[in-house]
Structure formats: structure tokens, C-alpha cells
Write a protein that holds these residues in place. Structure first.
Motif, PDB file in Angstrom:
ATOM      1  N   GLU A  32       0.851  -1.186   0.000  1.00  0.00           N
ATOM      2  CA  GLU A  32       0.000   0.000   0.000  1.00  0.00           C
ATOM      3  C   GLU A  32       0.889   1.240   0.000  1.00  0.00           C
ATOM      4  OE1 GLU A  32      -3.740   1.931  -0.021  1.00  0.00           O
ATOM      5  OE2 GLU A  32      -3.322  -0.221  -0.024  1.00  0.00           O
ATOM      6  N   VAL A  33       0.718   2.094  -1.007  1.00  0.00           N
ATOM      7  CA  VAL A  33       1.471   3.346  -1.098  1.00  0.00           C
ATOM      8  C   VAL A  33       0.550   4.477  -0.670  1.00  0.00           C
ATOM      9  CG1 VAL A  33       2.725   4.932  -2.602  1.00  0.00           C
ATOM     10  CG2 VAL A  33       2.957   2.460  -2.922  1.00  0.00           C
ATOM     11  N   LEU A  34       0.946   5.195   0.369  1.00  0.00           N
ATOM     12  CA  LEU A  34       0.170   6.316   0.879  1.00  0.00           C
ATOM     13  C   LEU A  34       0.849   7.618   0.485  1.00  0.00           C
ATOM     14  CD1 LEU A  34      -0.671   5.044   4.485  1.00  0.00           C
ATOM     15  CD2 LEU A  34      -2.113   4.947   2.451  1.00  0.00           C
ATOM     16  N   ASP A  35       0.156   8.416  -0.284  1.00  0.00           N
ATOM     17  CA  ASP A  35       0.639   9.738  -0.651  1.00  0.00           C
ATOM     18  C   ASP A  35      -0.555  10.676  -0.748  1.00  0.00           C
ATOM     19  OD1 ASP A  35      -0.566   8.795  -2.902  1.00  0.00           O
ATOM     20  OD2 ASP A  35       1.203   8.876  -4.184  1.00  0.00           O
ATOM     21  N   GLU A  36      -0.309  11.914  -1.084  1.00  0.00           N
ATOM     22  CA  GLU A  36      -1.387  12.895  -1.132  1.00  0.00           C
ATOM     23  C   GLU A  36      -2.455  12.539  -2.167  1.00  0.00           C
ATOM     24  OE1 GLU A  36       2.149  14.790   0.701  1.00  0.00           O
ATOM     25  OE2 GLU A  36       1.782  13.617  -1.116  1.00  0.00           O
ATOM     26  N   LEU A  41      -5.848  14.429  -1.814  1.00  0.00           N
ATOM     27  CA  LEU A  41      -5.289  15.720  -1.435  1.00  0.00           C
ATOM     28  C   LEU A  41      -4.550  16.300  -2.632  1.00  0.00           C
ATOM     29  CD1 LEU A  41      -3.828  14.913   2.109  1.00  0.00           C
ATOM     30  CD2 LEU A  41      -5.953  16.107   1.597  1.00  0.00           C
ATOM     31  N   GLU A  42      -4.892  17.514  -3.011  1.00  0.00           N
ATOM     32  CA  GLU A  42      -4.205  18.184  -4.095  1.00  0.00           C
ATOM     33  C   GLU A  42      -2.985  18.898  -3.511  1.00  0.00           C
ATOM     34  OE1 GLU A  42      -2.762  20.648  -6.886  1.00  0.00           O
ATOM     35  OE2 GLU A  42      -3.981  21.652  -5.362  1.00  0.00           O
ATOM     36  N   ARG A  43      -1.802  18.588  -4.035  1.00  0.00           N
ATOM     37  CA  ARG A  43      -0.575  19.039  -3.383  1.00  0.00           C
ATOM     38  C   ARG A  43      -0.465  20.559  -3.321  1.00  0.00           C
ATOM     39  NH1 ARG A  43       2.124  14.261  -5.867  1.00  0.00           N
ATOM     40  NH2 ARG A  43       2.791  12.931  -4.159  1.00  0.00           N
ATOM     41  N   ASN A  44      -0.865  21.250  -4.380  1.00  0.00           N
ATOM     42  CA  ASN A  44      -0.794  22.707  -4.344  1.00  0.00           C
ATOM     43  C   ASN A  44      -1.598  23.272  -3.186  1.00  0.00           C
ATOM     44  OD1 ASN A  44       0.903  22.963  -6.520  1.00  0.00           O
ATOM     45  ND2 ASN A  44      -0.740  23.259  -7.998  1.00  0.00           N
ATOM     46  N   ALA A  45      -2.787  22.735  -2.958  1.00  0.00           N
ATOM     47  CA  ALA A  45      -3.630  23.218  -1.871  1.00  0.00           C
ATOM     48  C   ALA A  45      -3.150  22.707  -0.523  1.00  0.00           C
ATOM     49  CB  ALA A  45      -5.085  22.798  -2.109  1.00  0.00           C
ATOM     50  N   ALA A  46      -2.655  21.468  -0.472  1.00  0.00           N
ATOM     51  CA  ALA A  46      -2.250  20.866   0.797  1.00  0.00           C
ATOM     52  C   ALA A  46      -1.047  21.563   1.410  1.00  0.00           C
ATOM     53  CB  ALA A  46      -1.956  19.381   0.607  1.00  0.00           C
ATOM     54  N   GLY A 130       1.287  16.966 -11.727  1.00  0.00           N
ATOM     55  CA  GLY A 130       0.980  16.710 -13.118  1.00  0.00           C
ATOM     56  C   GLY A 130      -0.161  15.738 -13.294  1.00  0.00           C
ATOM     57  N   ALA A 131      -0.268  14.769 -12.396  1.00  0.00           N
ATOM     58  CA  ALA A 131      -1.332  13.773 -12.502  1.00  0.00           C
ATOM     59  C   ALA A 131      -2.634  14.259 -11.902  1.00  0.00           C
ATOM     60  CB  ALA A 131      -0.899  12.476 -11.818  1.00  0.00           C
ATOM     61  N   GLU A 132      -2.566  15.401 -11.186  1.00  0.00           N
ATOM     62  CA  GLU A 132      -3.751  15.874 -10.504  1.00  0.00           C
ATOM     63  C   GLU A 132      -4.476  16.926 -11.313  1.00  0.00           C
ATOM     64  OE1 GLU A 132      -2.088  17.343  -6.964  1.00  0.00           O
ATOM     65  OE2 GLU A 132      -1.232  15.426  -6.356  1.00  0.00           O
ATOM     66  N   GLU A 133      -3.763  17.671 -12.162  1.00  0.00           N
ATOM     67  CA  GLU A 133      -4.374  18.736 -12.924  1.00  0.00           C
ATOM     68  C   GLU A 133      -4.915  18.192 -14.240  1.00  0.00           C
ATOM     69  OE1 GLU A 133      -4.842  21.577 -11.698  1.00  0.00           O
ATOM     70  OE2 GLU A 133      -3.616  21.342  -9.897  1.00  0.00           O
ATOM     71  N   SER A 134      -6.115  18.629 -14.599  1.00  0.00           N
ATOM     72  CA  SER A 134      -6.695  18.196 -15.864  1.00  0.00           C
ATOM     73  C   SER A 134      -5.991  18.830 -17.047  1.00  0.00           C
ATOM     74  CB  SER A 134      -8.187  18.541 -15.884  1.00  0.00           C
ATOM     75  OG  SER A 134      -8.359  19.943 -15.721  1.00  0.00           O
ATOM     76  N   SER A 135      -5.306  19.926 -16.814  1.00  0.00           N
ATOM     77  CA  SER A 135      -4.591  20.610 -17.873  1.00  0.00           C
ATOM     78  C   SER A 135      -3.205  20.941 -17.402  1.00  0.00           C
ATOM     79  CB  SER A 135      -5.337  21.889 -18.268  1.00  0.00           C
ATOM     80  OG  SER A 135      -4.570  22.642 -19.213  1.00  0.00           O
ATOM     81  N   GLY A 136      -2.227  20.883 -18.323  1.00  0.00           N
ATOM     82  CA  GLY A 136      -0.855  21.203 -17.965  1.00  0.00           C
ATOM     83  C   GLY A 136      -0.574  22.677 -17.989  1.00  0.00           C
TER      84      GLY A 136
END
Length: 319
Positions: A32-36, A41-46, A130-136
């Protein structure tokens, strides 16, 4: 099962190392890999401010407490930049009596600078998010480039380097900056062998502890006391009264003299009586034992047999 804590500055390549380590550890069971992102959790906001950062750390810690068991293997992929926070996570692993190690991912650049592989968009946007945003497109992110760069510099300055001399940072493995894939693969193989107990690892150039691969031992400081039942006092009193009755009957059979070596039975052990113990004295010792057994919660009297054994030990010291 083991807990692997990844520590490093933002955009240092921790997620890449976590994916490689996961592929190695899946040969030994589910991982199990636990990350944001896994906790929504969106890293920019977190990590936009200290308050949000504290909430993100608390969420990750709660996930570790919930997921980590003796049958699961967990990789904590986050900044883990505060040594006090790493100590709290280490206490969770020690409570379960599992293996534990820290893997630090070093950076090729100096503090406060953005790695080249992240580009000019900033470490928390182009690489980690990069994987969290719908657009780059940077214009689609919540925070502009200046705010992201300022936050990255702040996180980089506050990074507390893991030290293998600390219990909660040992054993410590260091992954060099991306480029030397052979060396990174060798270190990851060593980590996998250590946390799974496949081999006794002697350490590495980063200063890993010599006693790697050992299970942590739970202590009173890291273990929550068990909850006391509603009838615990009655059960302890009944167990102690059984011992008092056995001693009284043995002295009666001995004709009013010392009972000698008395086997209480039921796993409580044996008691050597060299003199006649009046019933009033036995009752006084029982009342004193009840006060001690109910006040000291970490004694963890699980059943009547344990209570009888502890009362017999108490009488050995008092008589």
C-alpha cells in the motif's frame, strides 16, 4: 509488516523511488502506497500554507494508523520533512512491533532552486501535480508561479535532514540524485531485503544502522493501555479471593501450622509459606492488591489467571 518512510524535498523523485520500491516489495505480498493523491489531497492546496500543511500531515498519519497492520506493507510517500513527525510515525510502527526504515531522496540542486526536470512551472505544479491537474497549463492551477516558487523555497529551507543516530530515522538509506540507475537499484534492493527480513543488511554509505531488519519492540510508552471492562474489579476480587481460600484451606489441613510449599493451581504458581498467616492479614493484603491493580492501568490484567498470578507474586514480596 514493514513501514517504509520516504523523506526528501519537493520534486526530488520520491514518487519514482516509491514506484520502483513497490515493484520490488510486491514479490513478498500486497503493498500500500500512501501519498497525497491516494488520499484525495491536491498538493498545491495541501502545502499552500502552514495550516493546510498540518492538516495534510495529520491525514497521512491517520492513514498510516488505519492501513498499517502486521499483514500489510506500507510505503509512506510524502515530504516527511519534520523529525518530530517522523518520530510519531515510528511510534505507530513500534506499537505494532513491525519493521521500519527511512529512505531519503537527495537532490542534485541546492536548496531553494527548482530541479531542471520540473521546468519553469515550479516543483509543485509540473512534476508533483501533473497527474492531478486536468490541464498542464499553469494558468489553470490555483496558485500562480511566484506563489508556488515561494512555497517550494519555504519547504526546502525547513527540511530537517534524517539522521541515522536517531531511533526514528534508523535504518537510513540514501538514494542519490537521478542519473546513476545502477546505484539506486542497488540501494532499493537493499531496502527491500531489509524490511522483509530476507537478509541482514550491514548498512550503506549513507550511514544506515548496523541493526537493520530487526522488529521494533512495543513498550508502555508507545502502546495504548487496554480498556478496562465494567466488571474488572469483581473479576480481580474473585481471583484474589480464590488464592486466599486456597491458602486458608491449606493451613487448616496442616493443623493450624505453616502450609509449606503450596501450589495454588490454575497457572498461578507456587507460594512458600514458612509461618501461619492469619485470615485477617490475608484480607488486608487482598485489599491493598486491589487498590494497586485498579489504579495502575498499564498492568493490563487480561483475565482471572493473570490476576491470580499477580496476587501470588504480590504475596511473595509481602509475606
Amino acid at each position: 509488516m514493514p513501514l517504509v518512510v520516504l523523506a526528501g524535498q519537493p520534486a526530488s523523485g520520491k514518487s519514482t523511488a516509491a514506484a520502483q520500491l513497490r515493484a520490488l516489495l510486491e514479490l513478498h505480498g500486497p503493498v500500500e502506497v500512501l501519498d497525497e493523491p491516494s488520499l484525495h489531497l491536491e498538493r498545491n492546496a495541501a502545502y499552500s500554507c502552514s495550516a493546510h500543511e498540518k492538516m495534510a500531515r495529520a491525514t497521512l498519519k491517520s492513514a498510516v494508523e488505519r492501513v498499517l497492520t502486521k499483514r500489510s506493507l506500507v510505503i509512506l510517500d510524502s515530504l516527511n520533512n519534520i523529525k518530530g513527525y517522523r518520530y510519531e510515525v515510528w511510534c505507530i510502527a513500534r506499537t505494532l512491533g513491525t519493521r521500519y526504515c527511512v529512505v531519503r531522496r537527495s537532490m542534485a540542486c541546492q536548496r531553494g532552486t527548482t530541479p531542471a526536470h520540473n521546468g519553469s512551472a515550479g516543483p509543485l505544479t509540473a512534476h508533483n501535480a501533473g497527474a492531478e491537474e486536468s490541464s498542464g497549463d499553469l494558468a489553470d492551477t490555483v496558485f500562480h508561479a511566484a506563489a508556488i516558487r515561494y512555497r517550494f523555497d519555504d519547504l526546502a529551507r525547513r527540511f530537517e535532514m534524517p539522521d541515522s543516530r536517531n531511533r526514528w530515522d534508523a535504518p537510513l538509506f540514501t538514494l542519490r540524485p537521478a542519473g546513476d540507475h545502477a546505484e539506486c537499484a542497488e540501494v532499493l534492493d537493499l531496502v527491500a531485503a531489509t524490511v522483509t527480513g530476507a537478509a541482514e543488511a550491514p548498512g550503506n554509505a549513507a550511514g544506515a544502522a548496523a541493526a537493520t531488519g530487526q522488529l521494533l519492540q512495543p513498550t508502555i510508552a508507545t502502546t495504548n493501555p487496554g480498556l478496562l471492562g465494567t466488571n474488572v474489579l469483581h473479576e480481580i476480587d474473585s481471583a484474589a479471593q480464590t488464592v486466599v481460600t486456597a491458602i486458608s484451606n491449606a493451613q487448616t489441613q496442616a493443623g493450624g501450622g505453616p502450609a509449606g510449599l503450596l501450589d495454588i493451581g490454575g497457572g498461578a504458581g507456587k507460594l512458600q509459606l514458612t509461618r501461619l498467616v492469619p485470615l485477617a492479614e490475608l484480607r488486608r493484603h487482598k485489599r491493598a492488591f486491589l487498590k494497586l491493580a485498579t489504579k495502575i492501568t498499564f498492568s493490563r490484567i487480561a483475565d482471572a489467571t493473570t490476576a491470580q498470578r499477580m496476587f501470588v507474586d504480590y504475596l511473595r514480596q509481602q509475606l
